[in-house]
Design an enzyme around this catalytic site. Structure first.
Site, PDB file in Angstrom:
ATOM      1  N   HIS A 164      60.219  57.360  37.400  1.00  0.00           N
ATOM      2  CA  HIS A 164      59.996  57.953  38.805  1.00  0.00           C
ATOM      3  C   HIS A 164      58.827  58.986  38.605  1.00  0.00           C
ATOM      4  CE1 HIS A 164      62.705  60.388  35.909  1.00  0.00           C
ATOM      5  NE2 HIS A 164      62.394  61.425  36.633  1.00  0.00           N
ATOM      6  N   HIS A 186      57.445  62.714  40.102  1.00  0.00           N
ATOM      7  CA  HIS A 186      57.411  63.999  40.872  1.00  0.00           C
ATOM      8  C   HIS A 186      56.452  64.428  41.591  1.00  0.00           C
ATOM      9  CE1 HIS A 186      61.056  65.255  37.944  1.00  0.00           C
ATOM     10  NE2 HIS A 186      60.710  64.262  37.163  1.00  0.00           N
TER      11      HIS A 186
END
Length: 179
Positions: free
Chosen positions: A165, A167
């Site tokens: 993922h 940010h």
């Protein structure tokens, strides 16, 4: 509440001592002016330690292969505040934001991509698409003039969810060096 009050008292007492006496701080030439609130400094150390512990715990179970919290968010089993979604990615607000805008961008299909260190040639397209989605998120959130994209990888990178993922952080002046 009582635990928080006790922690605040301990923090205030310990931080003054840490700021004046810490050989680690002196060895690195770090001087903290008196006007800096000591409890904030100690709170940062405690927060950092908690993140490191969480990352180590997550790494211990990373290869089990079960669904991650992100898989459950994709499946709508866990609610999230979605910012952007298409057929390949999902972007949603972080529940512990580190900036006024803090959005996570995840691939909808993990395909063995638990961390950046697991990337293979077959992942090239989704890796590029994640960065493109980060740009879309920045535009939607009104931070296109300046933002940071971060990927935490592995326990030493404080990765706490083993589903790759990004940010996207912004809404304030970013400083350097980062954490």
């Amino acid at each position: 509440m009582a635990a928080m009050a006790t922690a605040a008292k301990l923090t205030a007492a310990a931080s003054a001592h840490l700021l004046r006496r810490s050989p680690l701080l002196r060895a690195h030439g770090i001087r903290v002016p008196r006007r800096v609130a000591p409890q904030r400094f100690v709170r940062h150390i405690a927060s950092s330690t908690n993140e490191e512990a969480a990352a180590k715990a997550a790494a211990a179970t990373a290869d089990i292969g079960g669904p991650t919290i992100f898989d459950k968010i994709i499946a709508k089993e866990i609610p999230s505040n979605v910012v952007y979604e298409d057929e390949k990615v999902l972007a949603f607000r972080d529940i512990n934001p580190q900036a006024p805008v803090h959005v996570l961008v995840i691939p909808k299909v993990r395909d063995g991509l638990t961390g950046l260190d697991k990337a293979e040639p077959r992942h090239v397209e989704i890796l590029g698409y994640l960065l493109y989605a980060a740009k879309i998120v920045a535009e939607k959130e009104g931070i296109a003039e300046g933002y940071r994209v971060v990927i935490n990888n592995g326990p030493k990178g404080c990765q706490s969810v083993y589903h790759l993922h990004l940010h996207v952080l912004g809404g304030r002046q970013m400083t350097w060096p980062a954490g």
